[in-house]
Each structure stands twice: as structure tokens, then as C-alpha cells.
Design an enzyme around this catalytic site. Structure first.
Site, PDB file in Angstrom:
ATOM      1  N   GLU A 164       1.522   1.342  -0.404  1.00  0.00           N
ATOM      2  CA  GLU A 164       1.153   0.282  -1.334  1.00  0.00           C
ATOM      3  C   GLU A 164       2.334  -0.670  -1.481  1.00  0.00           C
ATOM      4  O   GLU A 164       3.328  -0.347  -2.123  1.00  0.00           O
ATOM      5  CB  GLU A 164       0.715   0.885  -2.677  1.00  0.00           C
ATOM      6  CG  GLU A 164      -0.321   1.984  -2.480  1.00  0.00           C
ATOM      7  CD  GLU A 164      -1.211   2.301  -3.675  1.00  0.00           C
ATOM      8  OE1 GLU A 164      -0.984   1.765  -4.761  1.00  0.00           O
ATOM      9  OE2 GLU A 164      -2.149   3.104  -3.478  1.00  0.00           O
ATOM     10  N   SER A 223      -0.531   6.824   0.630  1.00  0.00           N
ATOM     11  CA  SER A 223      -0.924   5.429   0.512  1.00  0.00           C
ATOM     12  C   SER A 223       0.296   4.521   0.608  1.00  0.00           C
ATOM     13  O   SER A 223       1.255   4.676  -0.130  1.00  0.00           O
ATOM     14  CB  SER A 223      -1.626   5.226  -0.837  1.00  0.00           C
ATOM     15  OG  SER A 223      -2.180   3.948  -0.917  1.00  0.00           O
ATOM     16  N   SER A 263      -3.979   2.836   2.103  1.00  0.00           N
ATOM     17  CA  SER A 263      -2.910   1.889   1.803  1.00  0.00           C
ATOM     18  C   SER A 263      -3.553   0.693   1.141  1.00  0.00           C
ATOM     19  O   SER A 263      -4.750   0.469   1.260  1.00  0.00           O
ATOM     20  CB  SER A 263      -2.233   1.379   3.095  1.00  0.00           C
ATOM     21  OG  SER A 263      -1.352   2.333   3.617  1.00  0.00           O
TER      22      SER A 263
END
Lengths: 364, 364, 364, 364
Positions: D273, D271, D233
Site C-alpha cells: 500500500e 498488501s 496491494s
């Protein structure tokens, strides 16, 4: 003019009708319409011009909201990115969108020699509904010249009902079309206006509910309604001189759906329900002279009364469609009844006092 | 159980009530509740467990829809990205969200030793409303243990009204709380179920409209309503075994707003209106054995009747809140009247036949 | 054909080039182009036909992603709502969008007599960039017939560079246009294909970076670049026979932005960066025979390698634009240099070994 | 402090480093960190306090952007609806989110007795990454007191690398963590600042590219990288005193993704983000005295140089993570190498001049 009788407003007690009770009560806003209503051609054009000056050079904060996206409106991508409207808005039938887009682009180029030459292009906003139940929509009848003419003949007058883009539209399986209304509210002692114009082509008869009268159910039972699938749409234009920014206009636009469903609809799969809201209070310069500008805005903390006003003005605009629309003969030779005529026929047989009261309240 | 009397359904004619008329009619779904209702503590926890097996290992297609985002629900970002639900759903008050999140994460870790070790973390879904008008919400009273206990005591029974997360909630300025209902529909000859559970804390009294009776206006005039600002919310959980994919569940979730506004509300600024919808028909493996999987789905072309069903089940769930909730004394010692008690008081003075009819229709 | 030399792929090691290295490697996909390149007319049309059968009757799962919304593409609203593509995709210049929309609607009506008669309308997808720096875009030159011809002359061949809709486009201030590439990947032992076609009109020269060579900076310093404002755009079409659903196609489409920015761009304000992705693996019937259908889908858990593949194929497609485009004389009589010619001129003076290596690697 | 050597900026030529080269260069912004780094506990807390006065009473325009939503940040729903930030931002590990939320809510209540009593609740913003590769994240170690202490000990100093919430984070399979940088730009003759703070836990080693050196590929080949799945992340906080409104902050936040991918990443499935951007230039009163307020804003027409600035400051913040992070021993006893140590080891064997140059350029 909205409803001929006072709208029984149960949602917005702080706002009152504007002088014309039309979207053109918002200063600078004008409307033009062209109507084709003969043979199998039942279609037209309605233009909302948002300002009386050059809107490309001085754009307006704006927002689009998609309630249900079974629709073909153009220009929404850029409005959502930049938060501005830079052209008039053209409403027409689904297959005239391309023609309208070309015409609107040409008008903008004619008025702004810099477009496509020394500056960027322009983002035409075309909104549409499918009038194919009534109109022979496959016969793409509307020309660029029709659109150009409509763009150049806007005024403060707005005919409602079976007119302009609304000629071939249906609403709750009755005759639909164009409707408009406006509201005035006081902010810090000064009056501000919000106006709605709807192109109404949505809903199933059996769902129609007006002033707590399930009138659709009464009529549908009587007529053994058979239609199963939504092919309609409703396009809503909201204009205001209240200084909302584009994020707030998104929130305002979302409340249109409450106005739309208050008459009983559930937002069908096949319905293109799009709302476009703009504010004339602040302008966004195409050629800004400074990097920083000051903009007035409402505080969100006080926004509820504007939400209520939005619901109210949209609900009245829809009822205004239903009360102004007149019966037409569709492309297959069948009548598409106005609410007026449908209620008359119903009452001839039923003499329902609840319906009689509603007729009186609506003035039809 | 939903309404004790039959719901007067004007929107969904193809669906019927489920056997329990609760969200737990959807196979595998269970609900647990913990109630605190003494002194200044009027709050609690409601858990919706979506499956009776390990939902982390076999996730569910899901979608979240934000009607109005003045809310603090957690877990929505990942649901929107991946389209899956992988935990039970915990409903509680705004300031217990952190505690509930920690408790739910711990439960998931206890049941899945791989979480945070050999595999990813987990996405806890906590939904909330602000019960601060009635409950002393600043005294964060709920403990991790309370949440854990609730998670472990789910069943098919769902008490409604002033219970669980709903203890301190209001609805149209009357006593709100928990409500549930369900619908059964036939697809290709087989029955499928959709259930709703709402935590209802929204609306202004004057707007309340039930079965075409503007009961809120009657009551509000009588009580000289003073509240000006929405501080409420409504959280809706929709469960179904109809095989919708996550995109379709988003569309379904959007129709909850129609159910919510059908009783008169306009979606206030301060209202956190969030809908979470999941389907148990397809599972998404945490450890997929193949790259390709086959999933059953409804065709969007036929989705209207499910939209209608959604509006119907949400509307009944909200009415179920209002009819089951009982008057409580709020943290300042004032009564928050149930709809039942408010109508009784009104009728003692007015003996309004329209209200009397409504009381009979609602069974209160 | 993509790059004439092997693409130096640093992101996707599991995929290989398709046989044609074109979007038409995806079975059923064909492309047609019409080029106008004389006088002040430097513009054209590129069509991507997604299937070789009737795509209206058997629609494709699809998704649109707006990287930056300074653009006028049409059809995205409905794609996002329903998750399906039901027409070919037409790429052209900004002011030909209306004409293309009308032409595409007419084609669809001609092939489907039910459209606008017994069934709904159709959702034409037109994507565009502003070729006004090179083309006299104000002279709306493209006719409906041009678009119709292009729609009817698609094949597996795809010319790249200064061709079709790309004739008047720029890319990093060099000559831009059309580029394509494809990738093949194995799933459970079988090959699947993803193809990209880009209409590339974005970027500032100084930002261009190819294979870790800051070639734009070198060229820009040399030429004293003066342009300050982005007026470009990049439209990306992603086709695949990998069975992604529409939610997954949105995720795939988002990764196109990584491919686009890998050559150095930062997504300018004035850039309309739109991605349209579709999958031919599952079909969505316009007239479904059953309510329930089975659809194959990839599991998101394994999606990373497809993300990498997407980045790779988009990056190569953009480099393919730059290497195939040829210098044109713009509407004002100035040359818009191809990368080839710009590098030649640079090397005549600088003989930079890093640039020489790059020229060899790109085969230009 | 950002990089110890000058950042080789190829994207933003109009901005310069701020005096501290930290997010705290933005007037009013302070940062606090608590670090746990012993045994199997490698985790911590990083707080970004956006103003030195009461941010609840005078909120900040803000926006959140989800690049990829495999994440558990809280508070984003309300930020997107209202466009305001009303609390400090707490960064920590995934399973400490609940604890941090409770602590932050309590702090806000302590400072604002009206919250949950006479006014609404509060929207805590917690952002997170999964440090489970290095930290024993299942042992939820962080307490409410730890968070409270961190909230109360903010200053202008920002330690970077293996510190605060970044202790257990990885970045391109190397040691990740906290990084920060700032940029100053002139507007109408006055300096304005933008600062970034990243919690960086994303990326695959083989993709890492710094200053056009494919350093990840070199290192990965050497180490026979085995990791296949993204579990990382990256959380980005952008602070500025440039007067962007919330719509513009969304656009700014989107450009963070360009900074993130410029070092080679492709935005993996797993991830999370998330970008949060706020501006201190205008304040939004919790108790507005008037309905209308004036707000200064940048014109979008000039926004490109701020986009470039955003890309630049985020890219440097990430490189700053990599250069400041120090090797740690993970929960299983294996070293997680810093970039410094990985390059040292690589060079001991390879003595690659390209790597040597990079080491010098980065000062490691």
C-alpha cells in the site's frame, strides 16, 4: 569563540568564521548557562534561545535527526511531524530532563497565557547527555528554578568547555563539554550565518584523530585504556539564518554526523547522537492570518556548499570543546584530564614532534 | 583480495582479515561480473548471490539504509517492511536498472515455478550508480541476457577495480569501481565473518584523505579541479554470517557511512548512498511449517565491536577500489586517472615523501 | 472489562475476549491509576507496568509508532533504536510529563542501584494527552509523589472511563478517558493474549460512527457543533505475550490506527496519536551472559490474524472508553456529556430506533 | 467520473466534486491507459502525467508514503530525499516494472538530451500491484513499446474499472482496477482541486463495508470465502494544485490510508500500500537561476480540511473502482465477479432491502 587558533578547514572553502565564532552569531540566537562544579556535583544547564521574540507565536522551521538513538531527548516527535520549533532548547544531564521539561513548559505558559487555555499546549525541547562518569547523576540536583534562571539569562556570550550542561561530560575519554563555532557564507551577495553548539560526551580515546594526527592512539597506548563500552552521547544544535525548509534542515542535520566522526568516532551503541537544526529565516505563525504564505527556500541543487559548511562548523565546535575543557576531579576523586593536560603529560615523556605541532596548531 | 598491503586498521582491533579478504569469505556468498569496456561503452554488471541454495524459499534477514537518497535502487521498500532479502543483488548503471529488474524477476520465476502462480511475486533488488561521466549511459547497452549470464556465473572470485558494474565509475574524481574486503571475528570461541562489496562512484578529489595523508588536496591543487557538483553515488553490500536480526542490520548498515566518510567525503547532495546488509545465520522460510520459530541473535549490548568491524571493512573496500582501479579513457576521449597513475604523475614533479610513504603503504 | 455487552467484532473471527477483557489479561501486566476530579482539577495518572519482575534487568522487545506526531511522549527515540522497553509506562496530561519523567527515573534508580552509577541511565516512557478542555492544565497539579504512589499500586484491576489519566479527556467531543480490552488467540494449540489500553482524547463529534450507526452526525446536527480544530490525541498501549520481535511490533502498532479510525476519525492535524507495543515473550538481558541468544518469533507470513486481532482490541478499547466515561463538569462549568447521557438526551427528543438499537447493543 | 450517483460524503463537508470528478480535474494532469484483456492476458498500463510541460526541467513537490511495504514500486527513495517528482508515474503489474522503468527512462532521455550527458540521470516512478490471480503474470507480456505508447497518449479522459493497469486486479475479492475522483475546495476565495487515482487490488471480501452496509459479510457468508492470505496491494496517486510542500504532502499521503480502510480493510501483511502525492502549485527548477526561491505553502494549522478532503476523495475513488469494474474470467477460467454482478446474484436469492438500498445509492 571556537578554536583560539584558526581552524584548519579542509572541507569548506567557501565559508568563513563568524565574528564571534559562536552559535550566537546567528541574529537573534542567545545562550545561557548555569554551572555546578563542586563536591560530587559536576553538572549544569545550557539553554539555546532561538529568537529574541516570542518563538511560540512565530515558530521556526526545524528538523531533528537521530544519528544513534540511545538517548532521551524530548520534543523530537512533534518537530518531525510539524517541522517547527516553538520553544528554547534546554541541554542538561539525563536525569534533569523531567525538571527541565516542567520548567520550560512553565516559562512558555508564563509568556503565553493562551497556552493550555484557549490554544494548544507547547512542545518543550530538552536534550541531554549522561554525565554520570564524572557527576553523581543519581543525586538529581538541578531544580526547576535553576532552569528558569538559565532561561532568563541568555546573552550572546558562550563560555565553552567545562561549563553549563557540559561540566560533567567527557569526550574521547578526555574532558568534554560545551563547544561552539560559526560560519558565514555569501548568498546572492549577502552574508548568511550558520552556528553550531555541541554538548560533547562521546567517543573512545584511542579513536581520537585531530588534523591527521592519531593523538588518541598515542595517548591510549600510554595510558592502557580500559573502557570498553560507550556510555556517552553528543547533542548538536545547528542554528542558521539561511532559509532552509524543514526537509532541507533534516538533510543539513544529517551532515553533522560527518563532522562528529571526522575526529575518529564510529557512533557507538550506547551513544545518543541527536541533531536539532533550525532556521530563523522564515517564521510559521501560531495564529496564521491567511491560509497561504510565501516562504523563501534554498534550492537543493546548490546545497552541497551548505553541507560542507555544516561538517566544518560541527568539527570545529567539537575541537573547541576539547581545547576549552579543563581537567576536573570526578565523583570518585579521579582526574578527568583535559586534552591540554593529557598532551602536556604525554609530551613530558615523549616529546613527540607531531604532537608538538598539533599543540601549536590548537593553541594548547 | 582487498588491499595488497595490510590495511592500516585504526578502528577495529578485534577483527582480522578473512582468507580471501573478499565478501565471498562469508560462506555461501558468491559474486559474478560482466564487463563492457570498449568504445563509448564502459559499463557492466556485478551480482552478489547471497546463498548457494534457493534464497526465495529460505530468505535472509536484511536491512537497507539510505545515507543519501539521490539514487534509484529498487527493492528497498519491501526489505524495510519485512526485513528479508529473497533474491540475489544486481549492481549496474542507472539506466540498466529496468533491464536488470526484468532479468532478475525472470530468473527467480524460472527457479521458483510457484512465484506469480500459487504464491506471491518476488522482490528484485537492483542497486546502481551513474557511470555517465565515463560511459555513454544514454546508450542503454546492457541486455537481459547479459544480466542472466552474470547471475549464472557467480563464484568466490571477485575481481576489483575497473570491472563489472564498476567499469565506468569514478571515486574522488579518480577511477572508481568495485572493491571488496572481509573481516573475521570470534564469538564465543567460533569465527564469524563480515564481508563488504562496494560500487564506488562518489566524492570530490580535493577531499580524499588516506591514512592521514590529504592526498586529494595535493592532487587537486596540482590539477586545478573544476568539478563543482556531486553526481556520484556509492552502493555498499554487507554480508555476514553473524546472527543479526533486521533491526540490528539496520544499525550495522548505518555504520557503513562512517567507513565511507573516513576517506574524506561529506555525503554530497547528488550522491545516492545506499547500504544493503544481510545475514546468512538465520533463514526465514517462505512456506513456514510452524507459526513460531527460534532465531539466534546478537545482543545489542555487545554490538560495538561489530560496528567497528563494519567501519573497517567498508573503509578497506573503498581503498581497495582506488588501488585496483586502472585508468580508462572516458566517452569523450579523456583519461580518468587511477589513483596509481595520478600519484605517479604527481610524484614525477613533486617527489613528496609523505606521498611516497603512502604509495608504499598502499602497494601502488 | 471492555464493553459490558459483547463487542460486535467484524474484523477478527479467530480471537476471543480474555477473561478480564483488560490489558492485564497479559500475564505479568498490571495497571495503577490515580484520579483527581474536583474543582478545576480533572486529571490523573495511569501506569502500565509491563512485568511483575525487574523490567530494567530483563527488558522487553518493543516498538513505538507515531500515527500523527502532534504529541509530547518521551522515550520513543531509544525504543526505536534498541527495540526494547525498560520501564513502566506512565500516562498523564501534557504538562505533567516532566514530573512523571522525574518520578519514573527515581523509581527506576531506587530499584536499580547500578543505574547512573556502574551502568547506563534509563529510558523513562511517558505518554500524554492534553486534557486542557476540561482540566485546568496550566495549574500543574500532579506531583512526583502522586506518580510514585501510582507506580507502586498497580494491580490487575483496571477502572475505565473517567479515571486516571483519562479524567479530563474527551473523545469525539464526548467524555473520553481510559479504555481497555483483550483478545486470546491459539498458536500451535496454546492460548496467547493481546491487550490494549487507550487514553482517548481525539475526534470530532460529527465523525463518530459505531456499529455502522452514524451517531455522531445525529448528535452533532442536534447540538450545532462548533469546534473546528483538533486539539486531542490518543495514546495506545498494546501488550502481548505473543513472541513478536520489535520489527513485527512496529507492524502491529501500525494496525492500531485502523482500530482508531474505524469509529470514524480521520487523524487530525492537532492529534498526537502514538502507539507503544511490547511483547513479554522474550526478554533482553541488561547484563547478557553470552553474545548470542535465541529468541522465538512469529513468522510474518502468518501475521494477518494478529493484525486483525489488533484492530479489534483497539476498536473495543475505544468503545469501552465511550461507554464507561461519565459526564463531568469542565473547568468552565459546562458539562462534557458522556455518550450515555448524550444518547439519552437525543432519544428523549428523537426516539430514533437505530439509536435505540445501538444503546441496547452497547448496554448504555 | 467517480461514482455515477452522488458520493455520500460523511467526512468532508467543505469540498465538492470537480467537474470531471477525475484526477484530471487538476490543471495539467492527464492520464493514459493501455488494456490487454484476452486469453490469459489480463493486464495493462496506466500513466499519470503530472504536468503538460517538461516536468524534469520544472519538478513538482512530492512525497511518498508506505502504508505497508509488501510492494515493488520504484523511485520512492529519491522522492523522499529531495521531495520532488520529475517524471510521469507509470502503474502496471509487478513483473512489468522493469520494462516500464526502461521505457520511462528512455522517454525522459528523448525529451531531455541533457539527461545522462551534461546533467544527472532521472528518477523513474513505477508503481505496481500483483494481478497474478487473474492475469498470467509469469508471462511478462507488456513491452517497452506498449509503455511508450501509453506515455504518449494521455488525455483528460480516465476510463475506470477493468481498464489499464487495473484489468487483472481484484478488490475485496471482487473485480478491482482503476478508480478516480476529485474534490474542489475554496482557499481565500479561489477554487483549488485535489484528485485521486487508485489502482485497487486489496482487501478480503468479508471485510467490505460500504455506506455502513456490511456487504462483504453478506456476500462472503453466501459464497463460503476461502482465501486466507492477502496478496493484493493498493497504489494511490494524489494530485493537487493546492500549494503543499513535500513535508505536508507526506501528511496528506498518510490520510489516504484512512480512505482505504474506511471500506473495511485492515492493511494485510501481503498488501503493498503505497501513496504518492504531488502538488503542481510550485515548481522546482532543474537549472535554478538563483539560490533562493519563494514558494507558497499552506499553513499546517489549517490542514484538517485538506486531510478530510483526502480521505473523501480516496474513499470515492475506491468505490468508483468497485462500481465500474466488470466481471472478468481469470486465467484459470473462473469468473471474478464485479460488485454489480455479485450483488445481483445475492439479491436474486436474498432480496435484502439493505442491499437494495445500497445498489440504488451506488447506481449499480
Amino acid at each position: 569563540m571556537g578554536l583560539t587558533k584558526p581552524f584548519l578547514d579542509t572541507i569548506s572553502t567557501e565559508s568563513t568564521r563568524g565574528p564571534l565564532n559562536l552559535i550566537t552569531d546567528v541574529p537573534g540566537v542567545s545562550v545561557g548557562q548555569t554551572t555546578f562544579n563542586s563536591g560530587t556535583h559536576h553538572t549544569g544547564i545550557t539553554v539555546v534561545k532561538p529568537t529574541d521574540d516570542n518563538v511560540f507565536l512565530n515558530k521556526l522551521p526545524a528538523a531533528a535527526h537521530v544519528i544513534n538513538g540511545f538517548g532521551k531527548s524530548t520534543g523530537l516527535v512533534q518537530i518531525n511531524e510539524l517541522g517547527t520549533l516553538e520553544t528554547p532548547i534546554v541541554l542538561t544531564n539525563t536525569f534533569a530532563v523531567g525538571t527541565a521539561e516542567t520548567a520550560l513548559a512553565e516559562t512558555m505558559m508564563a509568556e503565553n497565557p493562551a497556552i493550555g487555555d484557549t490554544t494548544s499546549t507547547v512542545n518543550p525541547v530538552i536534550m541531554e547527555c549522561n554525565d554520570g562518569d564524572i557527576n553523581d547523576i543519581r543525586d538529581v540536583f538541578i531544580t526547576k528554578k535553576d532552569v528558569l534562571n538559565t532561561l532568563h539569562q541568555t546573552s550572546q556570550t558562550v563560555a565553552e568547555g567545562t561549563v553549563g550542561a557540559g561540566v560533567g561530560m567527557s569526550c574521547y575519554d578526555l574532558k568534554g563539554g560545551i563547544g561552539s563555532a560559526s560560519r558565514v557564507i555569501n548568498i546572492d551577495g549577502k552574508p548568511f550565518t550558520m552556528g553550531a553548539l555541541v554538548l560533547s560526551n562521546y567517543g573512545f580515546l584511542r579513536d581520537l584523530n585531530i588534523y591527521n594526527v592519531p593523538v588518541g592512539e598515542k595517548l591510549a597506548t600510554d595510558k592502557a585504556e580500559k573502557r570498553q563500552k560507550e556510555k556517552g552521547s553528543i547533542v548538536t544544535v545547528l542554528a542558521t539564518d539561511i532559509p532552509f525548509n524543514s526537509r532541507q534542515l533534516t538533510r543539513i542535520a544529517k551532515r553533522a554526523s560527518v563532522g562528529i566522526t571526522r575526529t575518529g568516532a564510529f557512533i557507538g551503541n550506547g551513544s545518543g547522537e541527536i541533531v536539532l537544526a533550525f532556521s530563523t529565516a522564515n517564521r510559521v505563525a501560531h495564529y496564521p492570518k491567511t491560509e497561504l504564505t510565501a516562504q523563501t527556500a534554498i534550492t537543493d541543487d546548490k546545497i552541497d556548499r551548505y553541507f560542507r559548511m555544516t561538517v566544518s562548523v560541527v568539527e570545529e565546535a567539537i575541537l573547541s570543546v576539547l581545547t576549552h575543557a579543563t581537567t576536573v576531579t570526578d565523583r570518585k576523586g579521579n582526574p578527568r584530564l583535559s586534552l591540554h593536560d593529557a598532551l602536556q603529560a604525554y609530551q613530558a615523556e615523549h616529546a613527540d614532534p607531531e604532537v608538538a605541532r598539533l599543540q601549536a596548531q590548537l593553541g594548547i
